[in-house]
Design a protein around this motif. Sequence first.
Motif, short mmCIF file in Angstrom:
data_model
loop_
_atom_site.label_atom_id
_atom_site.label_comp_id
_atom_site.label_asym_id
_atom_site.label_seq_id
_atom_site.Cartn_x
_atom_site.Cartn_y
_atom_site.Cartn_z
N TRP A 79 0.88 -1.17 0.00
CA TRP A 79 0.00 0.00 0.00
C TRP A 79 0.91 1.22 0.00
CZ3 TRP A 79 -5.23 -1.00 -0.13
CH2 TRP A 79 -6.06 0.12 -0.18
N CYS A 80 0.78 2.07 -1.01
CA CYS A 80 1.67 3.22 -1.16
C CYS A 80 1.37 4.28 -0.11
CB CYS A 80 1.51 3.81 -2.57
SG CYS A 80 2.52 5.29 -2.81
N ASN A 81 2.41 4.65 0.67
CA ASN A 81 2.27 5.75 1.63
C ASN A 81 3.33 6.82 1.35
OD1 ASN A 81 4.59 4.54 2.60
ND2 ASN A 81 3.69 3.88 4.54
N ASP A 82 3.79 6.85 0.10
CA ASP A 82 4.83 7.79 -0.33
C ASP A 82 4.18 9.08 -0.81
OD1 ASP A 82 6.92 9.17 -1.60
OD2 ASP A 82 7.91 7.28 -2.15
N ILE A 83 4.42 10.18 -0.07
CA ILE A 83 3.78 11.45 -0.42
C ILE A 83 4.31 12.02 -1.74
CG2 ILE A 83 3.07 12.05 1.94
CD1 ILE A 83 5.53 13.83 2.14
N ARG A 84 5.34 11.42 -2.31
CA ARG A 84 5.84 11.89 -3.61
C ARG A 84 5.27 11.09 -4.77
NH1 ARG A 84 11.74 10.56 -2.06
NH2 ARG A 84 10.45 8.72 -1.91
N SER A 85 4.44 10.10 -4.46
CA SER A 85 3.95 9.21 -5.52
C SER A 85 2.53 9.54 -5.96
CB SER A 85 4.00 7.76 -5.03
OG SER A 85 3.35 6.92 -5.95
N LYS A 86 2.28 9.38 -7.25
CA LYS A 86 0.92 9.57 -7.78
C LYS A 86 0.01 8.42 -7.31
CE LYS A 86 1.62 7.36 -12.33
NZ LYS A 86 2.59 6.38 -11.87
N ASN A 87 0.60 7.35 -6.81
CA ASN A 87 -0.18 6.21 -6.30
C ASN A 87 -0.42 6.27 -4.80
OD1 ASN A 87 -0.58 4.79 -8.75
ND2 ASN A 87 1.58 4.23 -8.71
N TYR A 88 -0.20 7.45 -4.19
CA TYR A 88 -0.38 7.62 -2.75
C TYR A 88 -1.74 7.07 -2.31
CZ TYR A 88 -0.80 9.98 1.77
OH TYR A 88 -0.97 10.25 3.10
N ASN A 89 -1.72 6.28 -1.23
CA ASN A 89 -2.91 5.67 -0.63
C ASN A 89 -3.64 4.71 -1.58
OD1 ASN A 89 -4.50 5.09 1.57
ND2 ASN A 89 -5.94 6.74 1.19
N LYS A 90 -2.85 3.97 -2.37
CA LYS A 90 -3.42 2.95 -3.25
C LYS A 90 -2.65 1.65 -3.11
CE LYS A 90 -5.26 5.97 -6.90
NZ LYS A 90 -5.40 7.09 -5.98
N LEU A 91 -3.34 0.56 -3.41
CA LEU A 91 -2.68 -0.75 -3.45
C LEU A 91 -1.87 -0.81 -4.73
CD1 LEU A 91 -2.64 -3.65 -2.12
CD2 LEU A 91 -4.36 -4.23 -3.83
N ILE A 92 -0.59 -1.13 -4.62
CA ILE A 92 0.28 -1.22 -5.80
C ILE A 92 1.15 -2.46 -5.70
CG2 ILE A 92 0.33 1.28 -6.25
CD1 ILE A 92 3.15 1.30 -4.86
N ILE A 98 9.56 3.42 -4.12
CA ILE A 98 8.39 4.08 -3.53
C ILE A 98 8.17 3.57 -2.11
CG2 ILE A 98 5.87 4.35 -3.75
CD1 ILE A 98 6.22 4.02 -6.78
N LYS A 99 8.00 4.51 -1.17
CA LYS A 99 7.72 4.12 0.22
C LYS A 99 6.35 3.44 0.28
CE LYS A 99 8.36 7.03 3.54
NZ LYS A 99 8.29 8.31 4.27
N HIS A 100 6.28 2.37 1.06
CA HIS A 100 5.02 1.62 1.12
C HIS A 100 4.91 0.79 2.39
CE1 HIS A 100 8.01 -1.04 -0.89
NE2 HIS A 100 7.52 -1.90 -0.01
N GLU A 101 3.71 0.32 2.60
CA GLU A 101 3.36 -0.57 3.71
C GLU A 101 3.19 -1.96 3.09
OE1 GLU A 101 1.86 -1.47 7.52
OE2 GLU A 101 2.41 0.57 6.94
N THR A 123 -7.98 11.68 -3.56
CA THR A 123 -6.93 11.53 -2.54
C THR A 123 -6.12 12.81 -2.36
OG1 THR A 123 -6.80 9.23 -3.21
CG2 THR A 123 -5.00 10.05 -1.87
N LYS A 124 -5.96 13.22 -1.11
CA LYS A 124 -5.14 14.38 -0.78
C LYS A 124 -3.80 13.84 -0.26
CE LYS A 124 -8.66 17.58 -0.85
NZ LYS A 124 -9.48 16.78 -1.75
N ILE A 125 -2.73 14.18 -0.99
CA ILE A 125 -1.39 13.73 -0.62
C ILE A 125 -1.05 14.23 0.80
CG2 ILE A 125 1.07 13.86 -1.21
CD1 ILE A 125 -0.38 12.40 -3.41
N GLY A 126 -0.57 13.32 1.65
CA GLY A 126 -0.14 13.70 3.00
C GLY A 126 -1.24 13.70 4.04
N LYS A 127 -2.49 13.40 3.62
CA LYS A 127 -3.64 13.40 4.55
C LYS A 127 -3.85 12.05 5.23
CE LYS A 127 -5.61 17.44 4.76
NZ LYS A 127 -5.51 18.11 6.05
N GLY A 128 -2.93 11.11 5.00
CA GLY A 128 -3.04 9.81 5.65
C GLY A 128 -3.37 8.72 4.65
N SER A 129 -2.78 7.54 4.87
CA SER A 129 -2.95 6.42 3.95
C SER A 129 -2.99 5.11 4.72
CB SER A 129 -1.78 6.39 2.96
OG SER A 129 -0.57 6.16 3.66
N ALA A 130 -3.43 4.07 4.04
CA ALA A 130 -3.42 2.70 4.60
C ALA A 130 -4.18 2.63 5.92
CB ALA A 130 -1.98 2.18 4.75
N ILE A 131 -5.43 3.12 5.92
CA ILE A 131 -6.26 3.05 7.12
C ILE A 131 -7.15 1.82 7.00
CG2 ILE A 131 -7.98 4.24 8.56
CD1 ILE A 131 -5.23 5.70 8.47
#
Length: 169
Positions: A79-92, A98-101, A123-131
């Motif tokens: 799960w992408c938690n990289d604030i620099r990625s266009k895939n932020y807060n998505k399953l990849i 890319i930083k990820h969980e 999705t708002k970058i930096g507003k939290g991911s992987a909840i």
Amino acid sequence: FIYNQDMTIIVKNKETLIFEDFIFKCCVGKNGTTNKKIEGDMKTPKGLFSLGNVYYRKDRNSKPVTKLKTIPINKKMVWCNDIRSKNYNKLIKADNKIKHEKMYRKDYKYDYIITINYNTKNTKIGKGSAIFIHLSKNFKKTAGCVALNKKDLLILLKLINRKTKIRIF
């Protein structure tokens, strides 16, 4: 007896999850709940959210009984938690740049997870991911998810459907 189609999972305080007549012990983010979630703040977002897919480790567990879509977790899922990625807060698929969980973990916590649709549409970058709603054995505070023990999570999965929402206070 009238079955309420849009039953809501309620997380009222930091250690109780209520659904219909069931009261489950749970835990939330180490720093409590917030209306101003920021990536890495160790807080669980407050609000009313729909639920996403259920992911599970089929190498360790059987497919859960649920009306939600179930997807087996494989080693490449992250799960992408990289604030620099266009895939932020998505399953990849895992990508070391890319930083990820990791979804496929050595511990048991993601043996069953229900995704919470927080910050997933527009999705708002930096507003939290992987909840997620994931597993806990000791109810130790999370990095921002809601966690239940395995028995309770499996009961919850049987009760909920695609219309079920979760309200976190």
